[in-house]
Design an enzyme around this catalytic site. Structure first.
Site, PDB file in Angstrom:
ATOM      1  N   HIS A   1      -1.578   5.532  -2.967  1.00  0.00           N
ATOM      2  CA  HIS A   1      -0.600   4.701  -3.675  1.00  0.00           C
ATOM      3  C   HIS A   1       0.796   5.050  -3.181  1.00  0.00           C
ATOM      4  O   HIS A   1       1.148   6.229  -3.079  1.00  0.00           O
ATOM      5  CB  HIS A   1      -0.696   4.946  -5.177  1.00  0.00           C
TER       6      HIS A   1
ATOM      7  N   CYS B   1       0.687  -1.479  -3.178  1.00  0.00           N
ATOM      8  CA  CYS B   1       1.348  -1.725  -4.461  1.00  0.00           C
ATOM      9  C   CYS B   1       2.662  -2.443  -4.186  1.00  0.00           C
ATOM     10  O   CYS B   1       3.660  -1.823  -3.821  1.00  0.00           O
ATOM     11  CB  CYS B   1       1.592  -0.428  -5.228  1.00  0.00           C
TER      12      CYS B   1
ATOM     13  N   HIS C   1      -2.160  -3.915  -5.650  1.00  0.00           N
ATOM     14  CA  HIS C   1      -1.502  -4.048  -6.947  1.00  0.00           C
ATOM     15  C   HIS C   1      -0.540  -5.226  -6.840  1.00  0.00           C
ATOM     16  O   HIS C   1       0.468  -5.139  -6.131  1.00  0.00           O
ATOM     17  CB  HIS C   1      -0.732  -2.782  -7.306  1.00  0.00           C
TER      18      HIS C   1
ATOM     19  N   ASP D   1      -0.244  -5.212 -12.721  1.00  0.00           N
ATOM     20  CA  ASP D   1       0.214  -3.871 -13.064  1.00  0.00           C
ATOM     21  C   ASP D   1       1.519  -3.961 -13.822  1.00  0.00           C
ATOM     22  O   ASP D   1       2.318  -4.885 -13.603  1.00  0.00           O
ATOM     23  CB  ASP D   1       0.391  -3.090 -11.758  1.00  0.00           C
ATOM     24  N   HIS D   2       1.730  -3.019 -14.740  1.00  0.00           N
ATOM     25  CA  HIS D   2       3.011  -2.886 -15.434  1.00  0.00           C
ATOM     26  C   HIS D   2       3.494  -4.219 -16.013  1.00  0.00           C
ATOM     27  O   HIS D   2       4.573  -4.702 -15.684  1.00  0.00           O
ATOM     28  CB  HIS D   2       4.074  -2.317 -14.488  1.00  0.00           C
TER      29      HIS D   2
ATOM     30  N   TYR E   1       1.224  -0.509 -19.714  1.00  0.00           N
ATOM     31  CA  TYR E   1      -0.140  -1.042 -19.698  1.00  0.00           C
ATOM     32  C   TYR E   1      -0.451  -1.793 -20.995  1.00  0.00           C
ATOM     33  O   TYR E   1      -1.422  -1.529 -21.683  1.00  0.00           O
ATOM     34  CB  TYR E   1      -1.142   0.083 -19.432  1.00  0.00           C
TER      35      TYR E   1
END
Length: 425
Positions: A256, A294, A321, A374-375, A391
Site C-alpha cells: 500500500h 490506492c 483502492h 475506501d474512506h 470506514y
C-alpha cells in the site's frame, strides 16, 4: 473488477448479510485479534474463510498481514519474524487465499488530524491539516529536532512536503494554532493521529491506550539511523525472503502506498511516488511483488499524476483502492467524492478493466482484479453508530454505488458484460 469491501471481522458492526445486499463479491479482511508477530494458523484462517463463504462471498484480499517494526528497521529478531511471516503466508496459500495487501510505513499506518471535517453538503470526511500535524510533532510528541526539520521544510528543502507547503509560513501558523489549543483539544488531536486511525487494526496502538505518546516515542527511537536507503534495503531483504513462498503458493503481495505520501516525523517513507514504485518493483522483479494502487493515498500528493501511474503500473497492480483526495490551495487535503478530487476514477476504471480483460484473455489464474472503495463520507447518522474512522457504512455504500455506476458505463463502452450480484440480468 471484483467489488470488495473492507470488513473488520465478526465483531464488525457492519455484517456480511448487509454487504451481500450491496452487491459485494469479495471481502477484504484479516485476523485482527491475532497479536503482532504471531503465526496465523490454518484453523483460524479456515474458520474465517468458511464464515465469509457461508454468506455467498469469498475472502479476496488479506489487508493486512502486518509487517512488524523489527522487519522494517532491521532489528535483531528480524529473521525470526520473517520466518513467522512466511509460515502465515504459507497457511494462507494452503487455504486458497492468494492476495495480501501490506504496508512498509514506519510506526504509523495512515495519518489524519481530523476524522470529522465538515463537507459543504453537511457530511464529514477525514482531513489532514499540516499546521495541526506540525503542532502535534513539535509540542505534543516533542520529538527531538522537530522544530528544525519543520523550519527546513518551510524554507524549501526540495522535498515533496516543501512543495506542498510552498508559500506558507507554517511555523507562524503553528504558534497561532497553539494559542487556541486546550488540554481537551490536545487529547483529541493525539487520539485522532495515534488511536482513531490505528487502534482498530492489528498494529502498534490499541483503543484505550492510556499513554500512547510514550509508546510512540519508543517506536520512533527504533528507527534512529534508518534513512531512505536503509529502509529500502530492509524492504528488499524482506521481499526476497518471502518470494519463494509466494511462488510456491501463488500469492500476490501488494504494498500500500504511503498515506500521506510524504516522509513524516523524521522517518523515511519509501512508497509515495513514481520513482519509489519503480524502485521496489525493479528491486524484486518477481511478478508476485506488486502494488496496491490506492488512488486516494497517491492523489494526496500534488507530485503524483494518478492516471499516468495507473497506465504505467497496471500490469503489476494486484489490488485497487478506488478513492480520491482533494488538495486545498494551502496544501491541506481531504477525502473527495468518488466522482471528484485529483484521481479520475472513470479513467482508472478504463485502465484496470482493460487490464483485467487482458489477464482473462491470457488465462491468468487470478484474472479478477479486486477493488474496494475506501474512506467514505460519514453521513446520515454514521457518526453515531461506532464505525471505525474512515470506514462508515452509508458513506462507503454511497461511494460503492458511484463506482458501480462508473464500472457499468465503462464496461458497456469496452464491450464487457457487467453483472450486478444479487440481481436478475
Amino acid at each position: 473488477m471484483e467489488r470488495t469491501w473492507r470488513w473488520f471481522g465478526k465483531k464488525d458492526k457492519i455484517t456480511l448479510a448487509m454487504l451481500k445486499q450491496l452487491g459485494v463479491e469479495g471481502i477484504v479482511t484479516a485476523l485482527y485479534d491475532e497479536p503482532l508477530g504471531t503465526v496465523w494458523t490454518r484453523e483460524k484462517i479456515r474458520d474465517l474463510k468458511e464464515y465469509i463463504e457461508s454468506y455467498g462471498m469469498k475472502w479476496s484480499v488479506v489487508e493486512s498481514l502486518p509487517v512488524t517494526e523489527t522487519i522494517k528497521y532491521g532489528g535483531a529478531d528480524r529473521d525470526q519474524q520473517i520466518e513467522v511471516y512466511k509460515e502465515s503466508l504459507a497457511n494462507l496459500g494452503k487455504e486458497g487465499i492468494h492476495c495480501v495487501c501490506y504496508n512498509f510505513m514506519p510506526v504509523l499506518d495512515w495519518a489524519r488530524t481530523d476524522i470529522y471535517h465538515d463537507n459543504p453538503n453537511g457530511s464529514t470526511n477525514l482531513y489532514f491539516d499540516w499546521t495541526a500535524f506540525a503542532y502535534f510533532d513539535i509540542y505534543l510528541l516533542k520529538r527531538e529536532g522537530a522544530m528544525e526539520e519543520w523550519k527546513a521544510i518551510q524554507e524549501g528543502n526540495g522535498s515533496n512536503a516543501s512543495k506542498a507547503l510552498q508559500g506558507r509560513n507554517l511555523l507562524a501558523e503553528v504558534e497561532e494554532y497553539r494559542k487556541q489549543m486546550t488540554p481537551e483539544k490536545d487529547f483529541e488531536l493525539i487520539d485522532n493521529i495515534v488511536i482513531k486511525t490505528q487502534g482498530f487494526v492489528a498494529g502498534n496502538f490499541k483503543e484505550g491506550d492510556n499513554q500512547p505518546l510514550v509508546l510512540f516515542r519508543k517506536l520512533l527511537a527504533l528507527y534512529e539511523g534508518v534513512d531512505q536507503q536503509k529502509l529500502r534495503e530492509n524492504m528488499k531483504y524482506w521481499l526476497e525472503a518471502i518470494m519463494p513462498i509466494c511462488d510456491e503458493y501463488d500469492i500476490d503481495m501488494c504494498v500500500h502506498p504511503d498515506d500521506p505520501p510524504f516522509p513524516i516525523l523524521g522517518m523515511p517513507r519509501i512508497v509515495n511516488s513514481d520513482a519509489d514504485i519503480e524502485w521496489f518493483l525493479n528491486a524484486v522483479p518477481n511478478p508476485h511483488n506488486g502494488l496496491t494502487f490506492c488512488a486516494g493515498s497517491l492523489s494526496a500528493g500534488g507530485h503524483n499524476d494518478i492516471t499516468a501511474l495507473a497506465k504505467k503500473y497496471h500490469s503489476r497492480t494486484h489490488f485497487v483502492h478506488m478513492r480520491s483526495c482533494h488538495i486545498f490551495d494551502n496544501g491541506n487535503f481531504t477525502e473527495a467524492s468518488h466522482l471528484g478530487g485529483r484521481a479520475d476514477l472513470v479513467e482508472l476504471a478504463r485502465i484496470f478493466e482493460t487490464e483485467e480483460r487482458e489477464r482473462q484473455n491470457t488465462s491468468k489464474r487470478h484474472f479478477r482484479l479486486p477493488m474496494r472503495v475506501d474512506h467514505g463520507m460519514t453521513m446520515l447518522g454514521d457518526e453515531n453508530r461506532g464505525y471505525n474512522a474512515g470506514y462508515s457504512f452509508l458513506g462507503r455504500m454511497f461511494g460503492l454505488a458511484q463506482v458501480q455506476g462508473i464500472l457499468a458505463a465503462v464496461d458497456k463502452e469496452l464491450g464487457i458484460k457487467y453483472h450486478q450480484p444479487g440481481f436478475f440480468d
